[in-house]
Design a protein around this motif. Structure first.
Motif, PDB file in Angstrom:
ATOM      1  N   LYS A 201     -46.598  39.720 -65.820  1.00 48.35           N
ATOM      2  CA  LYS A 201     -45.803  39.297 -64.665  1.00 48.35           C
ATOM      3  C   LYS A 201     -45.663  37.774 -64.634  1.00 48.35           C
ATOM      4  O   LYS A 201     -44.567  37.238 -64.408  1.00 48.35           O
ATOM      5  CB  LYS A 201     -46.461  39.797 -63.369  1.00 48.35           C
ATOM      6  N   THR A 234     -45.808  48.179 -61.771  1.00 41.91           N
ATOM      7  CA  THR A 234     -45.053  47.363 -60.810  1.00 41.91           C
ATOM      8  C   THR A 234     -43.989  48.137 -60.040  1.00 41.91           C
ATOM      9  O   THR A 234     -43.523  47.674 -58.992  1.00 41.91           O
ATOM     10  CB  THR A 234     -44.351  46.195 -61.533  1.00 41.91           C
ATOM     11  N   SER A 236     -41.038  48.643 -61.264  1.00 41.07           N
ATOM     12  CA  SER A 236     -39.745  48.221 -61.802  1.00 41.07           C
ATOM     13  C   SER A 236     -39.891  47.900 -63.283  1.00 41.07           C
ATOM     14  O   SER A 236     -40.997  47.668 -63.770  1.00 41.07           O
ATOM     15  CB  SER A 236     -39.213  46.999 -61.048  1.00 41.07           C
ATOM     16  N   TYR A 241     -37.833  43.112 -63.119  1.00 43.64           N
ATOM     17  CA  TYR A 241     -38.823  42.223 -62.522  1.00 43.64           C
ATOM     18  C   TYR A 241     -38.455  40.765 -62.774  1.00 43.64           C
ATOM     19  O   TYR A 241     -38.552  39.925 -61.869  1.00 43.64           O
ATOM     20  CB  TYR A 241     -40.215  42.517 -63.084  1.00 43.64           C
ATOM     21  N   SER A 245     -37.503  37.989 -59.922  1.00 45.47           N
ATOM     22  CA  SER A 245     -38.264  36.743 -59.842  1.00 45.47           C
ATOM     23  C   SER A 245     -37.330  35.542 -59.844  1.00 45.47           C
ATOM     24  O   SER A 245     -37.574  34.552 -59.158  1.00 45.47           O
ATOM     25  CB  SER A 245     -39.232  36.643 -61.015  1.00 45.47           C
TER      26      SER A 245
END
Length: 249
Positions: A201, A234, A236, A241, A245
Motif C-alpha cells: 500500500k 484491501t 480493491s 487502490y 490514493s
C-alpha cells in the motif's frame, strides 16, 4: 534464500551442476554465472553473494587464481568443484580457507553435504547479525518474537517461512508459532501478510513503481497471487487502490 555465483567457462557443464540438485531445498539459488576471472570480478564488483562455486575441471590454475582474487577482499564461503587429488592444489585450497574441495567427478551427495554445511554456517552468522542489528537499534536485549519481527522487516522481499526462521534461531517451529500468536494476537502468517500488504500500500501510494515490481518487493514472484491477496486484504485491486490514493492526495 542464499545467493550463489557459479564460475565455470562451459555452459553445458554449468547446466549439469544446476540440475544435479534441487538447490532451493538446500537454501540456495544459483543467481549468476561467470565464464572467467574478469567476468567474475565484474559481477562481484556490482553484486554480493553468499556462496561462490568455482569449477576447477577445465583449468585448475585459472580456478585457483579466481579463488585468490576473491580472498584478497572477501571471506565469502567458496566451494571448489572438480579438483584433482594433487597435494599442492589441496594445500592452496586450505590456505585460501575454502569451505569445501570436491574432487572430480562431483557427486550429488558430496555437493549436498557441502551446501548443508555452508548453510548452517550462514544461518549462524545471520542470526548473530540479526541480534546485533536489533540490539543496536533498540539498545536492549531483544525477545525471540522481536527477532522474528525484525527478520520479517529485513527480508520482506524474500520467501519467508516460520520453519526457516525457527531453524535459524534454533527454536521448535510449533512452539515459536504459538508463542508468536500469544504475544501478537495473530498468527505468524497473518502478521507476514499484514506487513507485506501494508508495504505494498505504501509503495502504491508513494512511488511510481510498476505493480509487478511492488509485488517482487514484498515477496511475491507470481503477480496473479499478489493481485488476489491484495484485493482480499484491501477490498480493491492494486490499480484501483493507486488511483484512489492519487485522487485523495
Amino acid at each position: 534464500m542464499y545467493k550463489a555465483l557459479h564460475v565455470h567457462p562451459d555452459t553445458i557443464s554449468r547446466e549439469e551442476i544446476r540440475l544435479m540438485l534441487p538447490w532451493e531445498q538446500y537454501g540456495f539459488r544459483l543467481h549468476e554465472y561467470a565464464d572467467s576471472l574478469s567476468d567474475a570480478q565484474e559481477i562481484l564488483s556490482m553484486q554480493t553473494f553468499d556462496l561462490i562455486l568455482i569449477d576447477l575441471k577445465f583449468s585448475q590454475t585459472a580456478g585457483m587464481r579466481i579463488c585468490e582474487q576473491i580472498r584478497e577482499h572477501s571471506r565469502v564461503p567458496i566451494i571448489l568443484l572438480g579438483g584433482s587429488h594433487d597435494f599442492q592444489l589441496l594445500r592452496k585450497a586450505i590456505a585460501f580457507q575454502v569451505s569445501d574441495y570436491i574432487v572430480h567427478p562431483v557427486q550429488p551427495e558430496d555437493l549436498a553435504a557441502s551446501l548443508c554445511k555452508v548453510k548452517k554456517e550462514l544461518d549462524a552468522q545471520y542470526s548473530k547479525r540479526l541480534t546485533l542489528s536489533y540490539e543496536n537499534k533498540k539498545n536492549q536485549n531483544p525477545s525471540i518474537i522481536d527477532l522474528v519481527k525484525h527478520y520479517v522487516q529485513e527480508r520482506l522481499h524474500e520467501n519467508i517461512t516460520l520453519k526457516k526462521i525457527s531453524t535459524m534461531l534454533h527454536f521448535n517451529c510449533a512452539y515459536l508459532g504459538q508463542k508468536f500468536k500469544d504475544q501478537e494476537n495473530m498468527s505468524f502468517n497473518e502478521y507476514l501478510l499484514q506487513q507485506r500488504m501494508e508495504k505494498a500500500k505504501f509503495l502504491l501510494e508513494q512511488t511510481d513503481m510498476r505493480i509487478y515490481e511492488i509485488a517482487n518487493q514484498v515477496g511475491y514472484t507470481e503477480i496473479d497471487w499478489f493481485y488476489k491477496k491484495f484485493k482480499e486484504y484491501t477490498g480493491s485491486s492494486a490499480n484501483e487502490y493507486r488511483k484512489q490514493s492519487t485522487v485523495y492526495a
